[in-house]
Design an enzyme around this catalytic site. Structure first.
Site, PDB file in Angstrom:
ATOM      1  N   ASN A  95     -40.127 -48.504 -20.836  1.00  0.00           N
ATOM      2  CA  ASN A  95     -39.645 -46.989 -20.975  1.00  0.00           C
ATOM      3  C   ASN A  95     -40.547 -46.407 -19.800  1.00  0.00           C
ATOM      4  O   ASN A  95     -41.456 -46.676 -19.304  1.00  0.00           O
ATOM      5  CB  ASN A  95     -40.566 -46.566 -22.523  1.00  0.00           C
ATOM      6  CG  ASN A  95     -39.688 -47.055 -23.750  1.00  0.00           C
ATOM      7  OD1 ASN A  95     -38.738 -47.868 -23.521  1.00  0.00           O
ATOM      8  ND2 ASN A  95     -40.380 -47.033 -24.705  1.00  0.00           N
ATOM      9  N   HIS A 112     -40.548 -50.567 -15.677  1.00  0.00           N
ATOM     10  CA  HIS A 112     -39.678 -49.867 -14.961  1.00  0.00           C
ATOM     11  C   HIS A 112     -40.003 -48.443 -14.259  1.00  0.00           C
ATOM     12  O   HIS A 112     -39.056 -47.819 -14.105  1.00  0.00           O
ATOM     13  CB  HIS A 112     -38.449 -49.851 -16.109  1.00  0.00           C
ATOM     14  CG  HIS A 112     -37.854 -51.021 -16.656  1.00  0.00           C
ATOM     15  ND1 HIS A 112     -37.249 -51.124 -17.730  1.00  0.00           N
ATOM     16  CD2 HIS A 112     -37.998 -52.318 -16.066  1.00  0.00           C
ATOM     17  CE1 HIS A 112     -36.795 -52.491 -17.963  1.00  0.00           C
ATOM     18  NE2 HIS A 112     -37.302 -52.997 -16.961  1.00  0.00           N
ATOM     19  N   CYS A 144     -39.640 -37.937   6.093  1.00  0.00           N
ATOM     20  CA  CYS A 144     -38.819 -38.620   7.111  1.00  0.00           C
ATOM     21  C   CYS A 144     -37.595 -37.557   6.739  1.00  0.00           C
ATOM     22  O   CYS A 144     -36.505 -37.735   7.299  1.00  0.00           O
ATOM     23  CB  CYS A 144     -38.592 -39.863   6.518  1.00  0.00           C
ATOM     24  SG  CYS A 144     -37.791 -40.302   5.045  1.00  0.00           S
ATOM     25  N   SER A 183     -33.687 -53.859 -27.401  1.00  0.00           N
ATOM     26  CA  SER A 183     -32.374 -54.888 -27.742  1.00  0.00           C
ATOM     27  C   SER A 183     -32.707 -56.143 -27.162  1.00  0.00           C
ATOM     28  O   SER A 183     -31.829 -57.182 -27.223  1.00  0.00           O
ATOM     29  CB  SER A 183     -31.209 -53.981 -27.460  1.00  0.00           C
ATOM     30  OG  SER A 183     -31.477 -53.714 -25.799  1.00  0.00           O
TER      31      SER A 183
HETATM   32  C1  BV8 Z   1     -33.854 -57.088 -11.297  1.00  0.00           C
HETATM   33  C2  BV8 Z   1     -35.386 -47.528 -15.788  1.00  0.00           C
HETATM   34  C3  BV8 Z   1     -33.784 -58.573  -9.258  1.00  0.00           C
HETATM   35  C4  BV8 Z   1     -34.343 -46.613 -15.400  1.00  0.00           C
HETATM   36  C5  BV8 Z   1     -34.035 -49.516 -16.715  1.00  0.00           C
HETATM   37  C6  BV8 Z   1     -31.358 -62.095 -15.085  1.00  0.00           C
HETATM   38  C7  BV8 Z   1     -32.431 -62.078 -14.357  1.00  0.00           C
HETATM   39  C8  BV8 Z   1     -32.941 -60.996 -13.669  1.00  0.00           C
HETATM   40  C9  BV8 Z   1     -31.982 -59.803 -13.460  1.00  0.00           C
HETATM   41  C10 BV8 Z   1     -30.650 -59.966 -14.326  1.00  0.00           C
HETATM   42  C11 BV8 Z   1     -30.648 -60.977 -15.056  1.00  0.00           C
HETATM   43  N1  BV8 Z   1     -29.242 -60.773 -15.737  1.00  0.00           N
HETATM   44  C12 BV8 Z   1     -28.978 -59.677 -15.233  1.00  0.00           C
HETATM   45  C13 BV8 Z   1     -29.801 -58.785 -14.519  1.00  0.00           C
HETATM   46  C14 BV8 Z   1     -29.461 -57.613 -13.699  1.00  0.00           C
HETATM   47  C15 BV8 Z   1     -30.218 -56.515 -14.588  1.00  0.00           C
HETATM   48  C16 BV8 Z   1     -30.050 -56.746 -16.275  1.00  0.00           C
HETATM   49  O1  BV8 Z   1     -30.863 -57.227 -17.023  1.00  0.00           O
HETATM   50  N2  BV8 Z   1     -28.828 -56.258 -16.676  1.00  0.00           N
HETATM   51  C17 BV8 Z   1     -28.629 -56.180 -18.104  1.00  0.00           C
HETATM   52  C18 BV8 Z   1     -28.027 -55.091 -18.522  1.00  0.00           C
HETATM   53  C19 BV8 Z   1     -28.016 -57.538 -18.441  1.00  0.00           C
HETATM   54  N3  BV8 Z   1     -31.552 -56.530 -14.603  1.00  0.00           N
HETATM   55  C20 BV8 Z   1     -32.040 -55.871 -13.423  1.00  0.00           C
HETATM   56  O2  BV8 Z   1     -31.135 -55.350 -12.702  1.00  0.00           O
HETATM   57  C21 BV8 Z   1     -33.409 -55.697 -13.052  1.00  0.00           C
HETATM   58  N4  BV8 Z   1     -33.875 -56.036 -11.611  1.00  0.00           N
HETATM   59  O3  BV8 Z   1     -33.866 -58.032 -12.114  1.00  0.00           O
HETATM   60  O4  BV8 Z   1     -33.683 -57.420  -9.913  1.00  0.00           O
HETATM   61  C22 BV8 Z   1     -33.859 -58.590  -8.030  1.00  0.00           C
HETATM   62  C23 BV8 Z   1     -35.084 -59.289  -7.503  1.00  0.00           C
HETATM   63  C24 BV8 Z   1     -35.345 -59.430  -6.122  1.00  0.00           C
HETATM   64  C25 BV8 Z   1     -34.527 -58.302  -5.361  1.00  0.00           C
HETATM   65  C26 BV8 Z   1     -33.855 -57.325  -6.086  1.00  0.00           C
HETATM   66  C27 BV8 Z   1     -33.452 -57.652  -7.106  1.00  0.00           C
HETATM   67  C28 BV8 Z   1     -34.056 -54.149 -13.267  1.00  0.00           C
HETATM   68  C29 BV8 Z   1     -33.900 -53.845 -14.731  1.00  0.00           C
HETATM   69  C30 BV8 Z   1     -34.602 -52.592 -14.789  1.00  0.00           C
HETATM   70  C31 BV8 Z   1     -33.445 -51.542 -15.092  1.00  0.00           C
HETATM   71  N5  BV8 Z   1     -33.854 -50.127 -15.340  1.00  0.00           N
HETATM   72  N6  BV8 Z   1     -34.917 -48.634 -17.207  1.00  0.00           N
HETATM   73  C32 BV8 Z   1     -34.144 -45.423 -16.565  1.00  0.00           C
HETATM   74  O5  BV8 Z   1     -34.838 -45.835 -17.513  1.00  0.00           O
HETATM   75  O6  BV8 Z   1     -33.334 -44.789 -16.114  1.00  0.00           O
HETATM   76  S1  BV8 Z   1     -33.633 -50.494 -17.920  1.00  0.00           S
HETATM   77  C33 BV8 Z   1     -33.559 -49.741 -19.329  1.00  0.00           C
HETATM   78  O7  BV8 Z   1     -33.036 -50.448 -20.259  1.00  0.00           O
HETATM   79  C34 BV8 Z   1     -34.818 -48.815 -20.021  1.00  0.00           C
HETATM   80  O8  BV8 Z   1     -35.749 -49.160 -19.149  1.00  0.00           O
HETATM   81  C35 BV8 Z   1     -34.703 -49.540 -21.337  1.00  0.00           C
HETATM   82  O9  BV8 Z   1     -35.915 -49.454 -21.666  1.00  0.00           O
HETATM   83  C36 BV8 Z   1     -34.245 -50.896 -21.014  1.00  0.00           C
HETATM   84  C37 BV8 Z   1     -34.156 -51.911 -21.961  1.00  0.00           C
HETATM   85  O10 BV8 Z   1     -33.351 -51.176 -23.169  1.00  0.00           O
HETATM   86  P1  BV8 Z   1     -33.985 -51.085 -24.501  1.00  0.00           P
HETATM   87  O11 BV8 Z   1     -35.282 -50.432 -24.324  1.00  0.00           O
HETATM   88  O12 BV8 Z   1     -34.168 -52.395 -25.274  1.00  0.00           O
HETATM   89  O13 BV8 Z   1     -33.369 -49.984 -25.182  1.00  0.00           O
HETATM   90  P2  BV8 Z   1     -32.045 -50.204 -25.902  1.00  0.00           P
HETATM   91  O14 BV8 Z   1     -31.392 -48.995 -26.250  1.00  0.00           O
HETATM   92  O15 BV8 Z   1     -30.970 -51.281 -25.229  1.00  0.00           O
HETATM   93  O16 BV8 Z   1     -32.330 -50.926 -27.370  1.00  0.00           O
HETATM   94  C38 BV8 Z   1     -32.956 -50.157 -28.283  1.00  0.00           C
HETATM   95  C39 BV8 Z   1     -33.457 -50.969 -29.251  1.00  0.00           C
HETATM   96  O17 BV8 Z   1     -34.301 -50.307 -30.119  1.00  0.00           O
HETATM   97  C40 BV8 Z   1     -32.382 -51.457 -30.189  1.00  0.00           C
HETATM   98  O18 BV8 Z   1     -32.679 -52.832 -30.370  1.00  0.00           O
HETATM   99  C41 BV8 Z   1     -32.479 -50.637 -31.499  1.00  0.00           C
HETATM  100  O19 BV8 Z   1     -32.217 -51.415 -32.591  1.00  0.00           O
HETATM  101  C42 BV8 Z   1     -33.918 -50.201 -31.216  1.00  0.00           C
HETATM  102  N7  BV8 Z   1     -34.106 -49.198 -32.204  1.00  0.00           N
HETATM  103  C43 BV8 Z   1     -33.735 -48.098 -32.052  1.00  0.00           C
HETATM  104  N8  BV8 Z   1     -34.442 -47.038 -32.999  1.00  0.00           N
HETATM  105  C44 BV8 Z   1     -35.471 -47.690 -33.393  1.00  0.00           C
HETATM  106  C45 BV8 Z   1     -35.423 -49.154 -33.058  1.00  0.00           C
HETATM  107  N9  BV8 Z   1     -36.066 -49.831 -33.440  1.00  0.00           N
HETATM  108  C46 BV8 Z   1     -37.508 -49.509 -34.081  1.00  0.00           C
HETATM  109  N10 BV8 Z   1     -37.469 -48.612 -34.566  1.00  0.00           N
HETATM  110  C47 BV8 Z   1     -36.557 -47.455 -34.245  1.00  0.00           C
HETATM  111  N11 BV8 Z   1     -36.714 -46.098 -34.713  1.00  0.00           N
HETATM  112 ZN    ZN Z   2     -39.339 -40.562   3.536  1.00  0.00          ZN
END
Ligand code: BV8
Ligand code: ZN
Length: 238
Positions: A95, A112, A144, A183
């Site tokens: 988060n 993140h 810059c 998730s």
């Molecule tokens: C990277 C900041 C490489 C921005 C965010 C394999 C390996 C490496 C990378 C990848 C890979 N496969 C795919 C990738 C690419 C990508 C990725 O993972 N894509 C996904 C969609 C498949 N990953 C990346 O790009 C990462 N970078 O690996 O770079 C690299 C290496 C070297 C050089 C260059 C590049 C970067 C990922 C970071 C993205 N930024 N956030 C912003 O916030 O605006 S991610 C974003 O999603 C948030 O941080 C969020 O927290 C995160 C995950 O989502 P969740 O937190 O799980 O939230 P979600 O809504 O999905 O789920 C909520 C859950 O809560 C649900 O399960 C629900 O049931 C539950 N819930 C709801 N209410 C409650 C509850 N549980 C309990 N109580 C409740 N009340």
């Molecule tokens: Zn700058």
């Protein structure tokens, strides 16, 4: 209920996601309410979106800063802060809302980044600014002149290496790993529970529903985290 006897020496690591802040009024990424205007958050949290339309992306983050400014930590956040006063806890979060820190958690591994971080899209200039609202348009870098941008990790960007290394190490060395409100879709954060499992930890999940990591968990405790986590801690605190 998985029987765990916590002692003051039990090493706990925790991975939280957007679900831990849901009860505070912060929309999750993939649930309803994850929309802003006609966009999904995941469409705007990319370097390409910022390059195409820096004003739109800047407005999106200003909207979220304004939203979070009105939110307070909930009992899940305060329970994790309390836990760290009784046990060695490594808190790892996906988060960017700063609510763990607002609840009193220190040394948070923010995989993140943070909504209050602002950095230059070109040079190494960065600041931490909790004021709100920020200027309507992405300001020019004072060093810059390039656009300033939110200091968060966008899709396709690398996570901060030291933070990721420390999270990986804590997951591999802990005795108990809690996965709270995620998730478990986003990589590489979603690997951490598996690293913990591989290191022999007991893996507990707190979520409203099962996730892709549930099959590896010793137990999935279903329900809202602001209720299930305090109850679990009350029943297991040493
Ligand atoms: C990277 C900041 C490489 C921005 C965010 C394999 C390996 C490496 C990378 C990848 C890979 N496969 C795919 C990738 C690419 C990508 C990725 O993972 N894509 C996904 C969609 C498949 N990953 C990346 O790009 C990462 N970078 O690996 O770079 C690299 C290496 C070297 C050089 C260059 C590049 C970067 C990922 C970071 C993205 N930024 N956030 C912003 O916030 O605006 S991610 C974003 O999603 C948030 O941080 C969020 O927290 C995160 C995950 O989502 P969740 O937190 O799980 O939230 P979600 O809504 O999905 O789920 C909520 C859950 O809560 C649900 O399960 C629900 O049931 C539950 N819930 C709801 N209410 C409650 C509850 N549980 C309990 N109580 C409740 N009340
Ligand atoms: Zn700058």
């Amino acid at each position: 209920m998985t029987d765990i006897a916590l002692t003051p020496g039990t090493r706990v690591a925790v991975l939280t996601g957007a679900g831990v802040s849901a009860a505070s009024g912060v929309p999750t990424f993939r649930g309803e309410g994850g929309l802003w205007r006609e966009y999904r958050a995941t469409e705007l949290a990319t370097p390409g979106a910022f390059a195409r339309d820096p004003v739109l992306v800047w407005e999106f983050y200003e909207y979220r800063r304004g939203l979070v400014a009105g939110c307070s930590p909930n009992a899940a956040h305060t329970t994790l802060a309390d836990m760290a006063r009784a046990l060695p806890v490594t808190l790892i979060t996906q988060n960017v809302d700063g609510l763990h820190q607002a609840a009193g958690s220190t040394d948070v591994l923010a995989l993140h980044g943070n909504l209050y971080g602002i950095k230059c899209s070109r040079c190494s200039y960065r600041i931490y600014d909790r004021s709100h609202p920020l200027p309507q348009l992405p300001p020019p870098c004072p060093r810059c002149g390039a656009h300033l941008r939110p200091d968060v990790v966008w899709f396709g960007e690398a996570l901060p290496q030291t933070v990721l290394h420390n999270a990986w190490q804590a997951a591999g060395e802990c005795d108990v790993f809690l996965v709270v409100g995620t998730s478990a879709v986003v990589q590489p954060a979603a690997q951490l529970p598996l690293v913990a499992k591989g290191g022999g930890a007991t893996l507990l999940e707190f979520n409203l529903e099962p996730t892709s990591v549930s099959p590896w968990c010793d137990e999935t405790i279903l329900g809202p985290a602001h209720e299930t986590l305090p109850a679990w801690w009350a029943a297991h605190r040493p």
